[in-house]
Design an enzyme around this catalytic site. Structure first.
Site, PDB file in Angstrom:
ATOM      1  N   LEU A 540       0.833  -1.205   0.000  1.00 31.66           N
ATOM      2  CA  LEU A 540       0.000   0.000   0.000  1.00 31.66           C
ATOM      3  C   LEU A 540       0.860   1.244   0.000  1.00 31.66           C
ATOM      4  O   LEU A 540       0.470   2.288  -0.483  1.00 31.66           O
ATOM      5  CB  LEU A 540      -0.886   0.021   1.247  1.00 31.66           C
ATOM      6  CG  LEU A 540      -1.997  -1.008   1.300  1.00 31.66           C
ATOM      7  CD1 LEU A 540      -2.625  -1.024   2.680  1.00 31.66           C
ATOM      8  CD2 LEU A 540      -3.058  -0.671   0.259  1.00 31.66           C
ATOM      9  N   GLY A 541       2.039   1.141   0.582  1.00 33.76           N
ATOM     10  CA  GLY A 541       2.878   2.328   0.631  1.00 33.76           C
ATOM     11  C   GLY A 541       4.129   2.071   1.434  1.00 33.76           C
ATOM     12  O   GLY A 541       4.323   0.989   2.002  1.00 33.76           O
ATOM     13  N   GLN A 542       4.950   3.093   1.449  1.00 32.63           N
ATOM     14  CA  GLN A 542       6.222   3.008   2.143  1.00 32.63           C
ATOM     15  C   GLN A 542       6.240   4.105   3.190  1.00 32.63           C
ATOM     16  O   GLN A 542       6.154   5.282   2.856  1.00 32.63           O
ATOM     17  CB  GLN A 542       7.344   3.209   1.108  1.00 32.63           C
ATOM     18  CG  GLN A 542       8.728   3.327   1.680  1.00 32.63           C
ATOM     19  CD  GLN A 542       9.286   1.967   2.089  1.00 32.63           C
ATOM     20  OE1 GLN A 542       9.075   0.963   1.415  1.00 32.63           O
ATOM     21  NE2 GLN A 542       9.993   1.943   3.207  1.00 32.63           N
ATOM     22  N   PHE A 545       8.935   4.051   8.726  1.00 31.14           N
ATOM     23  CA  PHE A 545       9.523   2.929   9.434  1.00 31.14           C
ATOM     24  C   PHE A 545       9.403   1.616   8.678  1.00 31.14           C
ATOM     25  O   PHE A 545       9.743   0.575   9.206  1.00 31.14           O
ATOM     26  CB  PHE A 545       8.887   2.788  10.819  1.00 31.14           C
ATOM     27  CG  PHE A 545       9.298   3.874  11.742  1.00 31.14           C
ATOM     28  CD1 PHE A 545      10.463   3.768  12.472  1.00 31.14           C
ATOM     29  CD2 PHE A 545       8.545   5.024  11.843  1.00 31.14           C
ATOM     30  CE1 PHE A 545      10.865   4.781  13.306  1.00 31.14           C
ATOM     31  CE2 PHE A 545       8.938   6.039  12.675  1.00 31.14           C
ATOM     32  CZ  PHE A 545      10.102   5.937  13.416  1.00 31.14           C
ATOM     33  N   GLY A 546       8.880   1.677   7.478  1.00 33.30           N
ATOM     34  CA  GLY A 546       8.777   0.441   6.724  1.00 33.30           C
ATOM     35  C   GLY A 546       7.577   0.455   5.801  1.00 33.30           C
ATOM     36  O   GLY A 546       6.865   1.449   5.682  1.00 33.30           O
ATOM     37  N   SER A 547       7.379  -0.709   5.169  1.00 32.78           N
ATOM     38  CA  SER A 547       6.330  -0.788   4.158  1.00 32.78           C
ATOM     39  C   SER A 547       5.006  -1.213   4.780  1.00 32.78           C
ATOM     40  O   SER A 547       4.974  -1.858   5.829  1.00 32.78           O
ATOM     41  CB  SER A 547       6.711  -1.825   3.109  1.00 32.78           C
ATOM     42  OG  SER A 547       8.024  -1.575   2.689  1.00 32.78           O
ATOM     43  N   VAL A 548       3.936  -0.881   4.082  1.00 29.05           N
ATOM     44  CA  VAL A 548       2.603  -1.253   4.538  1.00 29.05           C
ATOM     45  C   VAL A 548       1.948  -2.128   3.477  1.00 29.05           C
ATOM     46  O   VAL A 548       1.981  -1.790   2.289  1.00 29.05           O
ATOM     47  CB  VAL A 548       1.740  -0.003   4.808  1.00 29.05           C
ATOM     48  CG1 VAL A 548       0.381  -0.417   5.344  1.00 29.05           C
ATOM     49  CG2 VAL A 548       2.425   0.911   5.795  1.00 29.05           C
ATOM     50  N   LYS A 562       1.854  -3.374   8.798  1.00 25.19           N
ATOM     51  CA  LYS A 562       3.024  -2.515   8.690  1.00 25.19           C
ATOM     52  C   LYS A 562       4.239  -3.342   9.065  1.00 25.19           C
ATOM     53  O   LYS A 562       4.320  -3.879  10.169  1.00 25.19           O
ATOM     54  CB  LYS A 562       2.866  -1.336   9.643  1.00 25.19           C
ATOM     55  CG  LYS A 562       3.959  -0.301   9.510  1.00 25.19           C
ATOM     56  CD  LYS A 562       3.928   0.608  10.694  1.00 25.19           C
ATOM     57  CE  LYS A 562       3.523   1.998  10.303  1.00 25.19           C
ATOM     58  NZ  LYS A 562       3.550   2.881  11.465  1.00 25.19           N
ATOM     59  N   ASP A 658       3.741  13.672  15.173  1.00 29.93           N
ATOM     60  CA  ASP A 658       3.879  13.629  13.712  1.00 29.93           C
ATOM     61  C   ASP A 658       2.513  13.699  13.044  1.00 29.93           C
ATOM     62  O   ASP A 658       2.151  12.860  12.221  1.00 29.93           O
ATOM     63  CB  ASP A 658       4.633  12.350  13.296  1.00 29.93           C
ATOM     64  CG  ASP A 658       5.159  12.452  11.859  1.00 29.93           C
ATOM     65  OD1 ASP A 658       5.188  13.574  11.305  1.00 29.93           O
ATOM     66  OD2 ASP A 658       5.530  11.410  11.292  1.00 29.93           O
TER      67      ASP A 658
END
Ligand SMILES: *[C@@H]1O[C@H](CO)[C@@H](O)[C@H](O)[C@H]1NC(C)=O
Ligand SMILES: *[C@@H]1O[C@H](CO)[C@@H](O)[C@H](O)[C@H]1NC(C)=O
Ligand SMILES: *[C@@H]1O[C@H](CO)[C@@H](O)[C@H](O)[C@H]1NC(C)=O
Ligand SMILES: *[C@@H]1O[C@H](CO)[C@@H](O)[C@H](O)[C@H]1NC(C)=O
Ligand SMILES: *[C@@H]1O[C@H](CO)[C@@H](O)[C@H](O)[C@H]1NC(C)=O
Ligand SMILES: *[C@@H]1O[C@H](CO)[C@@H](O)[C@H](O)[C@H]1NC(C)=O
Ligand SMILES: *[C@@H]1O[C@H](CO)[C@@H](O)[C@H](O)[C@H]1NC(C)=O
Ligand SMILES: *[C@@H]1O[C@H](CO)[C@@H](O)[C@H](O)[C@H]1NC(C)=O
Ligand SMILES: *[C@@H]1O[C@H](CO)[C@@H](O)[C@H](O)[C@H]1NC(C)=O
Ligand SMILES: *[C@@H]1O[C@H](CO)[C@@H](O)[C@H](O)[C@H]1NC(C)=O
Ligand SMILES: *[C@@H]1O[C@H](CO)[C@@H](O)[C@H](O)[C@H]1NC(C)=O
Ligand SMILES: *[C@@H]1O[C@H](CO)[C@@H](O)[C@H](O)[C@H]1NC(C)=O
Length: 845
Positions: A540-542, A545-548, A562, A658
Site C-alpha cells: 500500500l505504501g512506504q 519505518f517500513g512498508s505497509v 506494517k 507527527d
C-alpha cells in the site's frame, strides 16, 4: 365515500385493509371514534378483535377505545412489539383517518404513553373485562388476574378515554373514580401532572417487557422539587430542580407538562405563576415526554414520524452528567467521549470496556472486587474527575475519605471535592460507581478527585474455580486473574529487562519481552500474516519505518500490515506502539488489531482503511474527487477529537509528534482516524520533556522544536497546518504555485494582513466557496493553533469547542506565522529528516 377510501387503503396501507373490513361489519354502530365503554364489556386479545392493525416495525395494536379522528390520536387497547409473544394493555398514540381507522403512516409507529402491566405482560388470548361491578380487570389466557383497578363497589358507571389521553373510570355523577394519570409509567402527555409521590420509571426496552425495569427514576418530592435518581443502595441523585425555599404551607408538589412548558409547582392549589418552567417548543401536533433508560427526559412531537424536540435536563447537567452517559465505571469527557479509568504509575489496566466498539456501555473490572481479600484493595487516583451525585457535607479531609472507603467493602470509590484546602472537603462513597466526568479545572471552582477502588490481582479470588465454564472455555474471572498475574509478571520482567537491555541489546530477550504484552492485542503468527497478505504482495505504501501491505484475514476482515524495517530505533518504537496503541480505544484513532514478532522482524496489524489517507483527498492535482464542506468539517472534527483524546483523556498524556495528512486515515464512511503512533512518546501529565532528537516532519513542526520545550502543543500546531491545508486544498509547501506563494503560511499571513482570507479557500470546490463564512471562521481556529508562542495555542478540547462554535476564538492573536528562524532551520536540517521525508511521500498506510 367508503369505497374510494377503501381503494386508497388497498394501495397505500395494505396493513390497514383488514381493519377497514372489520370496521365496516362489526363497528357499524360507531362509524367514527369509540372513546367510551359501558359496564359488562369484555375484549379478547385475539385476531377476532376489531381495530387490529399490524405495523411494519413489528408492533400490533388492538384498539378498544379511540378518541378523535384524522391525525395523531389517543387510543387504548392491547399493544405488542418485537416478536409479539407478550402484550400490554396500554394507552398509545396512533395515526387515524377521517373514518376513525388506524393507519400505518409511511414513517412513524404507535407510541405507548401509559401501560397497565408492563412488568407483567400477558399472552395472546388474554381478556380485559370491565365488570358489572365496575372493575377493570386484565386476565391472562390462563385465567390469572394480572392487573385490576380495584374499583369494585365504587359506583363506576363507565370508561372514558379523554382528549388528553387519560383513561378514566367515572361514576354516575361523571366524576373520576380511577384514572390512568394517577399511575404514570415512563411518559407524560401534555396536561398530565406528576404529583408528589409519583415517579416516572423508564422501561429497559420498548420491545421486551420481560426485561427488568430500568435503574432510573424521576420524582417529585414534597417541598423540595423534582429529583432524578439512579437505583443503587442508597439511590444516587443525578438531577435536582429545587424549589426556592418558601415558608408557605405546602402539601403537594407536582410537575405539569403543558403545551410549551414543563412547570414545577409546590402549592396544592394551582398558582398563577409557575415556580419553575422548562420551555418546550410549542406543539404543532401531538407531543409526549418520556424518561429514557439512560436518564434523558425527552419531548417528542409528531411531524413526519416522531421527532425529538427537546432534551430537557441537558441544560442543567450536560451530556456527561447522566449516570449512564458512559456506563458503569466509565469516564466521560467533552462531547461524550468515553474511556475507562487507568492507573498511571505503574500503568496497569484494571478496567476494560464492556464492548470495544461501544465505549459508552461502560467498563468492567478485570479482577472483580471481592470482600474476601480487602487487603488487596487499592485505589486508582484520578484528578479533576467529578461525579454527578451531589455531595454537600464539607469538613472531611481526603485521607479520612479514602480510609472510610477502604473500611467499607460495599464502597466502590472515594469521591472527594474541596475548595482551596484538601483538609476541608466533601466525601462521597457510592456503593455503585456510574459514569464519572472529566472536569476542566479552569471551569469548575473546586478540586475534584476520584479514588476508584480496584482489586489487586496478587491473590486471585477463591471463587475462580467455582464458576462454571462458559463457551470458549474461560470465564471472565479466569481471564481476569490470568491477565492480572501476567501484568504483575510483565512489570517485573519489564523492569529486569530494562536493566539487561541497557547493558546489551539482546534480540532474543526482546522477543521474550514482547510475548508478555498483556492480552489486549492479538499476537499474529508470521504464517497467518504471510497468508493474509498473499506473501506481502499488495504493497500500500512506504512509511518512515517500513512498508505497509494490504491483507485479508480468514474471517474476511481487511487489515493493513506494517512491516517495520531496520533495527535499534525500530525495536524501541515497536514496543512503544504496541504498548500505547494497544490500550487505547477511540473511534478517531486507528485500531491496532495486533502485532507479530518473528525472528528479528516486527509487524503491526491495523484495521484497513478503505479511503486511505487524507493527503489523497485534499491536495489539488491527483485527487479524483473534491471533498465537500460538510465532509471536510467532519474530518477536521474527527482529528481534533482523536488528538484531544490522546492529550487529555488518557491517563498518561500521549503526544503524537507527527500529525500530518498522511497520518490521518479515512474509513469507508470518511470517518477520520489518527494513525501512526510510532513517534509518540508517553510522558506524564503536566510535564514537559526535553527531547534529545528532533522528530516529526518538516512543514508540520512547531517553532518550539528549536528551543526543545516540547509539549502537546506541538500537535496543536501540526493540527493547525493540517486544518489550513484542508481548507485551502493545497500543501503547505507547494512548488507548483508561484514562487511567492510556495509557503502556505506566508500566503495565510498576507491574507490576514489584507483581510482577504477568502482568497485562499480551496478554489476547486464550489461547495467550499458557498460556505465561505464558515470556512473563514475555521481559519480563525487555524490561526489560533498556529501561534508561534505555544502557550497561546488552545488545548485540543478548546479547539473542539471553538469548532463547534461554543467558544469564541481568542481575539488577541499574533498573525506573524512565518518565523524566519524556523524556515531557515528547517531547510538546513532537511538532510537529518531523510527517513521521515520518505514517510511524507508514502501513500496509504
Ligand atoms: C352504553 O349504554 C348506553 C345506554 O345504556 C348506550 O346509549 C350507549 O350506546 C352504550 N355505549 C356503548 C359504547 O356501548
Ligand atoms: C377470540 O375470542 C373470542 C371471545 O373469547 C372468541 O369468541 C373467538 O372465537 C376468539 N377467536 C379466535 C380466532 O380464537
Ligand atoms: C397481523 O399479523 C399476524 C401474525 O403475523 C397475523 O396472524 C394477522 O392476521 C395479522 N393481522 C392483520 C390485521 O393483518
Ligand atoms: C367478566 O366479568 C364478569 C363478572 O363481572 C364475569 O361474569 C364474566 O364471566 C367475565 N367475562 C370474562 C370473559 O371473563
Ligand atoms: C389493586 O389492589 C391490589 C391488592 O391490594 C394491589 O396489589 C394492586 O396494585 C392494586 N391495583 C391498582 C391498579 O391500584
Ligand atoms: C369523556 O371525556 C371527555 C373529555 O375528553 C368529556 O368531554 C366527556 O364528557 C367524557 N365522557 C364521559 C361519559 O364522561
Ligand atoms: C352523585 O351525586 C348525588 C347528588 O350530588 C349524590 O347524592 C350521590 O351520592 C353521588 N353519587 C356518587 C356515586 O358519588
Ligand atoms: C427479553 O429480555 C430478557 C431478559 O433480559 C431475555 O432473556 C429475553 O431473551 C428477551 N426477549 C427478547 C424477545 O428479546
Ligand atoms: C422560614 O421560617 C423560618 C423559621 O420559621 C425562618 O427562620 C426563615 O427565615 C423563614 N424563611 C423565609 C424565606 O421566610
Ligand atoms: C400549542 O400552542 C400553540 C400556540 O399557542 C398552538 O398553535 C398549538 O395548536 C398548540 N398545540 C396543541 C397540541 O395544543
Ligand atoms: C457501607 O457503605 C454502604 C453504602 O455506602 C452503607 O449503606 C453502609 O451503611 C456502610 N457500612 C458501614 C459499616 O459504614
Ligand atoms: C468468600 O468466602 C466465602 C467463605 O469463605 C465463600 O463462601 C465465598 O464464595 C467467597 N466469595 C468470594 C467472592 O470469593
Amino acid at each position: 365515500m367508503r369505497a374510494p377510501w377503501t381503494m386508497m387503503m388497498v394501495s397505500c396501507y395494505y396493513f390497514a385493509l383488514s381493519f377497514l373490513i372489520l370496521n365496516r361489519s362489526s363497528a357499524s354502530a360507531q362509524p367514527f371514534d369509540y372513546p367510551t365503554a359501558n359496564l359488562s364489556t369484555t375484549w379478547t386479545n385475539n385476531v377476532s378483535a376489531p381495530h387490529t392493525v399490524n405495523f411494519t416495525d413489528g408492533s400490533t395494536v388492538r384498539a378498544i377505545l379511540l378518541r378523535g379522528t384524522f391525525g395523531p390520536r389517543f387510543a387504548c387497547g392491547f399493544y405488542c412489539n418485537g416478536d409479539c409473544t407478550f402484550y400490554v394493555f396500554a394507552v398509545f398514540i396512533v395515526q387515524t383517518n377521517s373514518g376513525g381507522g388506524i393507519v400505518q403512516p409511511s414513517i412513524g409507529f404507535p407510541q405507548v404513553v401509559w401501560s397497565a402491566n408492563r412488568d407483567y405482560p400477558v399472552s395472546y388470548g388474554a381478556i380485559l373485562n370491565l365488570t358489572a361491578a365496575g372493575e377493570l380487570v386484565l386476565r391472562d389466557v390462563d385465567g390469572s388476574t394480572v392487573w385490576t383497578t380495584n374499583t369494585t363497589g365504587k359506583s363506576v358507571a363507565g370508561m372514558n378515554l379523554t382528549d388528553d389521553g387519560n383513561l378514566v373510570l367515572f361514576d354516575v355523577n361523571r366524576s373520576v373514580v380511577w384514572q390512568s394519570f394517577d399511575y404514570p409509567t415512563d411518559s407524560l402527555v401534555p396536561g398530565q401532572r406528576l404529583f408528589q409521590g409519583q415517579q416516572l420509571i423508564p422501561s429497559v426496552s420498548s420491545t421486551n417487557w420481560t426485561a427488568q425495569k430500568g435503574l432510573i427514576s424521576l420524582q417529585v418530592i414534597e417541598n423540595r422539587g423534582l429529583f432524578g435518581y439512579i437505583e443503587s443502595n442508597p439511590p444516587q441523585l443525578y438531577y435536582s430542580n429545587l424549589v426556592p425555599d418558601s415558608n408557605t404551607t405546602i402539601d403537594k408538589g407536582y410537575v405539569r407538562f403543558l403545551n410549551g412548558s414543563l412547570s414545577l409547582f409546590i402549592h396544592s392549589s394551582e398558582p398563577n405563576d409557575p415556580d419553575d418552567v422548562m420551555s418546550i417548543p410549542q406543539a404543532s401536533s401531538a407531543q409526549y415526554m418520556t424518561l429514557m433508560p439512560d436518564g434523558h427526559l425527552k419531548v417528542f412531537e409528531w411531524q413526519t414520524g416522531w421527532v425529538e424536540v427537546a432534551d430537557l435536563l441537558n441544560r442543567d447537567i450536560g451530556e456527561c452528567g447522566y449516570p449512564l452517559a458512559c456506563g458503569r465505571n466509565g469516564v466521560c469527557s467533552n462531547n461524550q467521549q468515553c474511556s475507562c479509568p487507568v492507573s498511571s504509575s505503574p500503568r496497569i489496566d484494571y478496567f476494560r470496556p464492556v464492548n470495544d466498539r461501544q465505549p459508552n456501555l461502560g467498563c468492567s473490572e478485570i479482577t472483580p472486587l471481592t470482600c474476601n481479600a480487602t487487603e488487596d484493595h487499592v485505589f486508582i487516583p484520578l484528578e479533576n474527575v467529578r461525579y454527578f451525585a451531589f455531595v454537600t457535607d464539607m469538613n472531611t479531609d481526603m485521607e479520612t475519605c479514602k480510609q472510610a472507603c477502604l473500611n467499607n467493602c460495599s464502597c466502590k470509590a472515594a469521591l472527594f471535592q474541596y475548595g482551596s484546602n484538601s483538609s476541608d472537603g466533601s466525601c462521597y462513597l457510592p456503593s455503585d460507581l456510574f459514569t464519572m466526568m472529566n472536569a476542566d479545572p479552569n471551569l469548575v471552582h473546586f478540586n475534584a478527585s476520584a479514588f476508584i477502588k480496584v482489586q489487586n490481582a496478587r491473590s486471585p479470588p477463591s471463587s475462580t474455580s467455582q464458576v462454571p465454564n462458559k463457551k470458549g472455555g474461560l470465564t471472565t474471572t479466569v481471564i481476569g486473574s490470568i491477565i492480572g498475574s501476567v501484568l504483575v509478571l510483565f512489570v517485573v520482567v519489564g523492569f529486569i529487562l530494562c536493566i539487561l537491555h541497557k547493558r546489551r541489546r539482546n534480540a532474543k530477550m526482546e522477543e521474550e519481552y514482547i510475548k508478555e504484552v498483556p492480552g489486549m492485542t492479538t499476537r499474529f503468527s508470521y504464517a497467518v500474516l504471510k497468508t493474509a497478505t498473499e506473501n506481502f504482495s499488495k504493497k500500500l505504501g512506504q512509511g518512515g519505518f517500513g512498508s505497509v501491505f494490504e491483507g485479508t484475514l480468514t474471517d474476511g476482515s481487511k487489515i493493513a500490515v506494517k512491516c517495520l524495517e531496520g533495527l535499534g530505533q525500530v525495536n524501541k518504537s515497536f514496543l512503544a506502539e504496541v504498548e500505547s496503541i494497544g490500550s487505547i480505544h477511540h473511534v478517531n484513532l486507528v485500531r491496532l488489531r495486533g502485532f507479530c514478532a518473528w525472528k528479528s522482524e516486527r509487524f503491526l496489524v491495523y484495521d484497513f482503511m478503505s479511503n486511505s489517507s487524507l493527503d489523497r483527498w485534499i491536495y489539488h492535482g491527483n485527487r479524483e474527487h473534491v471533498l465537500e464542506w460538510e465532509r471536510r468539517k467532519k474530518i477536521i472534527m474527527d482529528i481534533a477529537k482523536g488528538l484531544a483524546y490522546l492529550h487529555e483523556d488518557c491517563r498518561q498524556k500521549i503526544i503524537h509528534l507527527d500529525i500530518k495528512p498522511q497520518n490521518i486515515l479515512l474509513d469507508s464512511d470518511f470517518n477520520a482516524k489518527v494513525s501512526d503512533f510510532g513517534l509518540s512518546k508517553l510522558i506524564d501529565r503536566n510535564e514537559t520533556e526535553v527531547m534529545t532528537t528532533m522528530r516529526g516532519t518538516p512543514g508540520y513542526l512547531a517553532p518550539e522544536w528549536l528551543s526543545s520545550v516540547i509539549t502537546e502543543k506541538v500537535d496543536v500546531y501540526s493540527f493547525g497546518i493540517v486544518l489550513l491545508e484542508t481548507l485551502c486544498g493545497r500543501k503547505n509547501f507547494d512548488k507548483s504555485q508561484k514562487e511567492e506563494n510556495w509557503h502556505l503560511l506566508a500566503v495565510f499571513q498576507k491574507c490576514w494582513e489584507q483581510g482577504k482570507l477568502l482568497d485562499i479557500v480551496d478554489e476547486h470546490s464550489e461547495d467550499m466557496q458557498t460556505h465561505h463564512s464558515e470556512v473563514v471562521e475555521m481559519m480563525k481556529v487555524a490561526s489560533w493553533c498556529l501561534q508561534t508562542d505555544f502557550t497561546k495555542r488552545p488545548s485540543m478540547s478548546t479547539v473542539i469547542k471553538a469548532l463547534e462554535g461554543m467558544l469564541e476564538v481568542e481575539s488577541n492573536l499574533d498573525y506573524n506565522f512565518t518565523d524566519p528562524r524556523l524556515h531557515k532551520t528547517t531547510v538546513e536540517h532537511e538532510k537529518d529528516f531523510t527517513p521521515l521525508l520518505a514517510s511524507e511521500l508514502s501513500g496509504p498506510r
